[in-house]
Design a protein around this motif. Structure first.
Motif, PDB file in Angstrom:
ATOM      1  N   ARG A  36      -3.773  55.330  13.882  1.00  0.00           N
ATOM      2  CA  ARG A  36      -2.763  54.708  14.727  1.00  0.00           C
ATOM      3  C   ARG A  36      -2.894  53.181  14.732  1.00  0.00           C
ATOM      4  O   ARG A  36      -3.995  52.644  14.840  1.00  0.00           O
ATOM      5  CB  ARG A  36      -2.915  55.232  16.156  1.00  0.00           C
ATOM      6  CG  ARG A  36      -1.844  54.733  17.130  1.00  0.00           C
ATOM      7  CD  ARG A  36      -2.151  55.176  18.547  1.00  0.00           C
ATOM      8  NE  ARG A  36      -3.372  54.568  19.050  1.00  0.00           N
ATOM      9  CZ  ARG A  36      -3.433  53.345  19.590  1.00  0.00           C
ATOM     10  NH1 ARG A  36      -2.330  52.596  19.664  1.00  0.00           N
ATOM     11  NH2 ARG A  36      -4.579  52.866  20.046  1.00  0.00           N
ATOM     12  N   ASP A  39       3.892  51.323  12.214  1.00  0.00           N
ATOM     13  CA  ASP A  39       4.257  52.589  12.871  1.00  0.00           C
ATOM     14  C   ASP A  39       5.413  52.462  13.853  1.00  0.00           C
ATOM     15  O   ASP A  39       5.617  53.354  14.688  1.00  0.00           O
ATOM     16  CB  ASP A  39       3.062  53.190  13.617  1.00  0.00           C
ATOM     17  CG  ASP A  39       1.868  53.467  12.717  1.00  0.00           C
ATOM     18  OD1 ASP A  39       2.073  53.566  11.493  1.00  0.00           O
ATOM     19  OD2 ASP A  39       0.745  53.574  13.227  1.00  0.00           O
ATOM     20  N   CYS A  91       8.922  53.035  14.861  1.00  0.00           N
ATOM     21  CA  CYS A  91       9.933  53.936  14.309  1.00  0.00           C
ATOM     22  C   CYS A  91      11.195  54.083  15.145  1.00  0.00           C
ATOM     23  O   CYS A  91      12.196  54.580  14.637  1.00  0.00           O
ATOM     24  CB  CYS A  91       9.326  55.328  14.084  1.00  0.00           C
ATOM     25  SG  CYS A  91       8.072  55.374  12.784  1.00  0.00           S
TER      26      CYS A  91
END
Length: 319
Positions: A175, A197, A199
């Motif tokens: 992450r 990350d 999105c």
């Protein structure tokens, strides 16, 4: 420039054909090129190469370069004057072994003295907008070395910094550390663009305290899955998506811009991510990997896309 939403530089992806597809949908502030080799760029024909070719409808374009300091930086930046661009970005975050072996990416970020020399050489000959993209560093004690580099960036008039908040040793499955964005924004006067990350706009709202100090957002792999995603972040009206038409349009753009030997690999890579829109997209990914040529890839993909495949709710990166 509004909105402050950027397409991330991605190897094998953000070539002229893909940027052309993204520009068809709009909603972004600027696009990035693929990471360009400084030494190879000297020998490129900017108007012909899919790495450097730019169409007017792309709007603002930022060219990203991979440098080590051992190439002729002066010749690289002299040639840049042939191009039209918003800014020049230096990649300090790529952790790929082959890039580090060439003493670029995170290898340059790690070597403070060499990084200082590269930035100073650039600033002697280039007075335009200069940005950098980096990761946190090599280990959990990354903050002190990072602060040293922030001071170096400030001294050399870096106008924006994109942070991918992972260590250089961490793979994308780990992450991204969004919680470091506020610390960074408070530590430097340089505007910060957050990457990693990201999105959906919903994530920004849920993690508001992590993102509210940023000056911009950068979208990466999710833009391959959904080339229209920037419209959502910019608050524009949604558009109807015909998945087969979008894929075929990209396929045609590739054939226009890419040499035949490179086209199949580029189409496979795009399709790998684009398949993330479908519940059974893994079947498409598996099928095209066996394809031997461009036409076979096209036939297999269009049969799948025209079969009314079930759409994934909240489609994301297919990992």
């Amino acid at each position: 420039m509004a909105p402050a939403i950027f397409l991330a530089p991605m190897a094998g992806i953000t070539h002229s054909a893909f940027r052309r597809l993204i520009s068809d949908f709009g909603g972004y502030g600027a696009l990035f090129s693929e990471m360009l080799s400084g030494s190879a760029f000297i020998h490129e024909k900017p108007g012909d190469s899919s790495f450097t070719k730019r169409r007017p409808n792309e709007g603002h374009l930022i060219y990203q370069f991979r440098l080590s300091g051992y190439e002729n930086i002066e010749a690289v930046f002299a040639k840049i004057t042939e191009l039209e661009y918003l800014a020049i970005d230096i990649n300090l975050g790529c952790p790929a072994p082959e890039i580090q072996h060439q003493e670029s990416g995170v290898a340059l970020f790690r070597d403070f003295d060499r990084l200082k020399s590269v930035l100073q050489r650039i600033r002697k000959i280039y007075k335009g907008p200069l940005t950098v993209k980096c990761r946190l560093g090599d280990d959990k004690n990354w903050q002190k070395p990072f602060k040293d580099r922030l001071a170096l960036f400030e001294d050399n008039d870096v106008v924006a910094l994109t942070l991918h908040p992972r260590l250089s040793t961490e793979r994308l499955a780990r992450r991204a550390r969004w919680e470091v964005f506020p610390w960074l924004a408070q530590t430097t006067t340089i505007p910060i663009i957050g990457n990693g990350d990201i999105c959906s706009p919903k994530e920004i709202k849920v993690h508001r305290t992590d993102f509210e100090t940023l000056s911009g957002l950068m979208l990466g792999r999710i833009a391959i899955v959904k080339p229209w995603i920037f419209r959502e972040f910019a608050g524009l009206n949604p558009v109807h998506i015909n998945y087969a038409e979008v894929w075929e349009r990209f396929y045609n753009y590739i054939q226009e811009d890419m040499p035949p030997e490179k086209a199949p690999g580029r189409v496979k890579e795009f399709t790998h991510y684009f398949s993330g829109n479908f519940v059974f997209g893994h079947l498409l990914r598996k099928s095209i990997q066996k394809s031997k040529n461009l036409q076979e890839i096209c036939d297999i993909t269009l049969i799948f896309l025209k079969s009314d495949p079930e759409i994934r709710v909240n489609a994301g990166i297919p990992f």
